[in-house]
Write an enzyme that holds these catalytic residues in place. Sequence first.
Site, PDB file in Angstrom:
ATOM      1  N   HIS A   1      48.986   6.263 -23.259  1.00 55.39           N
ATOM      2  CA  HIS A   1      48.569   5.327 -24.304  1.00 55.39           C
ATOM      3  C   HIS A   1      49.526   5.449 -25.498  1.00 55.39           C
ATOM      4  O   HIS A   1      49.806   4.471 -26.177  1.00 55.39           O
ATOM      5  CB  HIS A   1      47.127   5.669 -24.707  1.00 55.39           C
ATOM      6  CG  HIS A   1      46.446   4.583 -25.484  1.00 55.39           C
ATOM      7  ND1 HIS A   1      46.411   3.270 -25.061  1.00 55.39           N
ATOM      8  CD2 HIS A   1      45.768   4.613 -26.654  1.00 55.39           C
ATOM      9  CE1 HIS A   1      45.748   2.543 -25.954  1.00 55.39           C
ATOM     10  NE2 HIS A   1      45.349   3.342 -26.936  1.00 55.39           N
TER      11      HIS A   1
ATOM     12  N   HIS B   1      41.996   0.122 -32.176  1.00 56.04           N
ATOM     13  CA  HIS B   1      41.418  -1.222 -32.219  1.00 56.04           C
ATOM     14  C   HIS B   1      40.458  -1.289 -33.399  1.00 56.04           C
ATOM     15  O   HIS B   1      39.402  -0.668 -33.377  1.00 56.04           O
ATOM     16  CB  HIS B   1      40.642  -1.527 -30.938  1.00 56.04           C
ATOM     17  CG  HIS B   1      41.511  -1.937 -29.792  1.00 56.04           C
ATOM     18  ND1 HIS B   1      41.679  -3.236 -29.395  1.00 56.04           N
ATOM     19  CD2 HIS B   1      42.273  -1.205 -28.959  1.00 56.04           C
ATOM     20  CE1 HIS B   1      42.506  -3.292 -28.365  1.00 56.04           C
ATOM     21  NE2 HIS B   1      42.885  -2.065 -28.070  1.00 56.04           N
TER      22      HIS B   1
ATOM     23  N   SER C   1      46.519  -3.995 -28.085  1.00 55.01           N
ATOM     24  CA  SER C   1      46.791  -2.622 -28.516  1.00 55.01           C
ATOM     25  C   SER C   1      48.083  -2.535 -29.309  1.00 55.01           C
ATOM     26  O   SER C   1      49.125  -3.005 -28.849  1.00 55.01           O
ATOM     27  CB  SER C   1      46.969  -1.697 -27.306  1.00 55.01           C
ATOM     28  OG  SER C   1      45.833  -1.702 -26.529  1.00 55.01           O
TER      29      SER C   1
ATOM     30  N   ASN D   1      55.845  -0.845 -21.466  1.00 56.80           N
ATOM     31  CA  ASN D   1      56.391   0.179 -20.549  1.00 56.80           C
ATOM     32  C   ASN D   1      56.655  -0.482 -19.207  1.00 56.80           C
ATOM     33  O   ASN D   1      56.045  -1.499 -18.881  1.00 56.80           O
ATOM     34  CB  ASN D   1      55.365   1.312 -20.366  1.00 56.80           C
ATOM     35  CG  ASN D   1      54.015   0.772 -19.892  1.00 56.80           C
ATOM     36  OD1 ASN D   1      53.217   0.264 -20.691  1.00 56.80           O
ATOM     37  ND2 ASN D   1      53.772   0.846 -18.598  1.00 56.80           N
TER      38      ASN D   1
ATOM     39  N   TYR E   1      36.556  -1.785 -19.154  1.00 56.52           N
ATOM     40  CA  TYR E   1      36.505  -0.343 -18.868  1.00 56.52           C
ATOM     41  C   TYR E   1      35.686   0.438 -19.891  1.00 56.52           C
ATOM     42  O   TYR E   1      35.389   1.604 -19.686  1.00 56.52           O
ATOM     43  CB  TYR E   1      37.916   0.261 -18.746  1.00 56.52           C
ATOM     44  CG  TYR E   1      38.773   0.151 -19.991  1.00 56.52           C
ATOM     45  CD1 TYR E   1      38.537   0.947 -21.097  1.00 56.52           C
ATOM     46  CD2 TYR E   1      39.816  -0.764 -20.055  1.00 56.52           C
ATOM     47  CE1 TYR E   1      39.314   0.842 -22.245  1.00 56.52           C
ATOM     48  CE2 TYR E   1      40.606  -0.871 -21.189  1.00 56.52           C
ATOM     49  CZ  TYR E   1      40.346  -0.070 -22.277  1.00 56.52           C
ATOM     50  OH  TYR E   1      41.108  -0.195 -23.398  1.00 56.52           O
ATOM     51  N   GLU E   2      35.337  -0.208 -20.999  1.00 56.19           N
ATOM     52  CA  GLU E   2      34.492   0.480 -21.978  1.00 56.19           C
ATOM     53  C   GLU E   2      33.022   0.442 -21.547  1.00 56.19           C
ATOM     54  O   GLU E   2      32.183   1.093 -22.175  1.00 56.19           O
ATOM     55  CB  GLU E   2      34.650  -0.162 -23.362  1.00 56.19           C
ATOM     56  CG  GLU E   2      36.048   0.042 -23.930  1.00 56.19           C
ATOM     57  CD  GLU E   2      36.226  -0.650 -25.260  1.00 56.19           C
ATOM     58  OE1 GLU E   2      35.703  -0.124 -26.254  1.00 56.19           O
ATOM     59  OE2 GLU E   2      36.872  -1.707 -25.307  1.00 56.19           O
TER      60      GLU E   2
ATOM     61  N   HIS F   1      36.937  -4.153 -23.878  1.00 61.07           N
ATOM     62  CA  HIS F   1      37.456  -4.170 -22.517  1.00 61.07           C
ATOM     63  C   HIS F   1      36.343  -3.839 -21.539  1.00 61.07           C
ATOM     64  O   HIS F   1      35.398  -3.133 -21.877  1.00 61.07           O
ATOM     65  CB  HIS F   1      38.571  -3.134 -22.368  1.00 61.07           C
ATOM     66  CG  HIS F   1      39.696  -3.311 -23.330  1.00 61.07           C
ATOM     67  ND1 HIS F   1      39.650  -2.833 -24.612  1.00 61.07           N
ATOM     68  CD2 HIS F   1      40.895  -3.940 -23.193  1.00 61.07           C
ATOM     69  CE1 HIS F   1      40.778  -3.149 -25.236  1.00 61.07           C
ATOM     70  NE2 HIS F   1      41.551  -3.817 -24.400  1.00 61.07           N
TER      71      HIS F   1
ATOM     72  N   ALA G   1      49.161  -5.689 -24.677  1.00 58.40           N
ATOM     73  CA  ALA G   1      50.187  -4.747 -24.235  1.00 58.40           C
ATOM     74  C   ALA G   1      50.072  -4.701 -22.719  1.00 58.40           C
ATOM     75  O   ALA G   1      48.960  -4.667 -22.183  1.00 58.40           O
ATOM     76  CB  ALA G   1      49.906  -3.380 -24.830  1.00 58.40           C
TER      77      ALA G   1
ATOM     78  N   MET H   1      44.873  -4.684 -18.785  1.00 60.62           N
ATOM     79  CA  MET H   1      43.427  -4.465 -18.656  1.00 60.62           C
ATOM     80  C   MET H   1      42.622  -5.451 -19.499  1.00 60.62           C
ATOM     81  O   MET H   1      41.496  -5.150 -19.897  1.00 60.62           O
ATOM     82  CB  MET H   1      43.095  -3.032 -19.093  1.00 60.62           C
ATOM     83  CG  MET H   1      43.926  -1.959 -18.384  1.00 60.62           C
ATOM     84  SD  MET H   1      43.579  -0.317 -19.029  1.00 60.62           S
ATOM     85  CE  MET H   1      44.937   0.636 -18.293  1.00 60.62           C
ATOM     86  N   SER H   2      43.186  -6.615 -19.777  1.00 57.81           N
ATOM     87  CA  SER H   2      42.459  -7.582 -20.623  1.00 57.81           C
ATOM     88  C   SER H   2      42.929  -8.988 -20.290  1.00 57.81           C
ATOM     89  O   SER H   2      43.529  -9.222 -19.256  1.00 57.81           O
ATOM     90  CB  SER H   2      42.748  -7.277 -22.103  1.00 57.81           C
ATOM     91  OG  SER H   2      44.120  -7.486 -22.377  1.00 57.81           O
TER      92      SER H   2
HETATM   93  N1  HPA Z   1      49.188  -0.821 -16.950  1.00 56.40           N
HETATM   94  C1  HPA Z   1      48.037  -1.370 -17.389  1.00 56.40           C
HETATM   95  N2  HPA Z   1      47.812  -1.684 -18.662  1.00 56.40           N
HETATM   96  C2  HPA Z   1      48.802  -1.457 -19.536  1.00 56.40           C
HETATM   97  C3  HPA Z   1      50.033  -0.886 -19.150  1.00 56.40           C
HETATM   98  C4  HPA Z   1      50.230  -0.552 -17.780  1.00 56.40           C
HETATM   99  O1  HPA Z   1      51.297  -0.064 -17.354  1.00 56.40           O
HETATM  100  N3  HPA Z   1      50.788  -0.803 -20.275  1.00 56.40           N
HETATM  101  C5  HPA Z   1      50.039  -1.301 -21.289  1.00 56.40           C
HETATM  102  N4  HPA Z   1      48.848  -1.699 -20.854  1.00 56.40           N
END
Ligand code: HPA
Length: 277
Positions: A247, A61, A30, A235, A85-86, A83, A113, A211-212
């Site tokens: 996001h 994406h 991302s 973050n 989750y999609e 992903h 990310a 998540m990947s």
């Molecule tokens: N959690 C999960 N996936 C993420 C995060 C997070 O804090 N930041 C970027 N992708």
Amino acid sequence: MTPYEKLQNCLACVRKKTDFVPDVALILGSGLGALADEIETVATVDYHDIEGFPVSTVVGHKGRFVFGTFGDVKVVIMQGRVHFYEGYSREDILLPTRLMGLMGAKVLFLTNAAGGVNKDFRAGDFMLITDHIMSLFPNPLIGRNMDELGPRFPDMSQVYTKELQEKIIATAAKCNIPLQKGVYMQLTGPTFETPAEVRMVAALGGDAVGMSTACEAAAACHMGMKVCGISCITNQAAGISPTPLSHEEVFETANRVAPLFRQLVKESIIAIGEGLK
Ligand code: HPA
């Protein structure tokens, strides 16, 4: 059509457009897609033009393979990934990685990310992935084994090749880019974690959460590719961060550090490519 035949069919679609044989496959996470602008492009193939190929629904994406060179290293870049989750099946999530392996890539370079779980991490840090935890995620290799690619019970004792890690560490030092190291834990998303879940990740040994990545790394390892990866800590994870997660924040940080990230990944790939000769 068996899953392996589907994969071969996708390869045939790509081969109709280009006969490029990559050394390295690069997956962009991302906010990191602009790295593809740095490459000397030889060809591009839209995912839509590959029959049966899973196309991402996530904003930000793009959906295409970019073929080209960094220095004299031949690279296929996956600009946009899918992903779990999609709603895609595990097999579909692994398909792009496997396809790049069948195109000839010997190395898979993963980027993502991620949320920083290790309290020493700050938004904007880069983390070399030294290992991963995938056990809380449905194992992507469940199902009939693709014997054509690898064994039923693949060894995962060194998914992220030591030699590639060393090249990335040396590159970061050469470029004066600080580099954290740690364990990436993959959860399914799409919810960000609760503070309790972040404490769980920390207690289990995770330094970053996302998540990947781990499933793609496992698929590449299964088929004998060398794997490495860098997380962009966009973050601090929930409960560590004083503010709610979004996001947008992920994108803002990824964009802010993009120039350094691009340099680190590009130079690392050039260093890795030299070792492949
Ligand atoms: N959690 C999960 N996936 C993420 C995060 C997070 O804090 N930041 C970027 N992708």
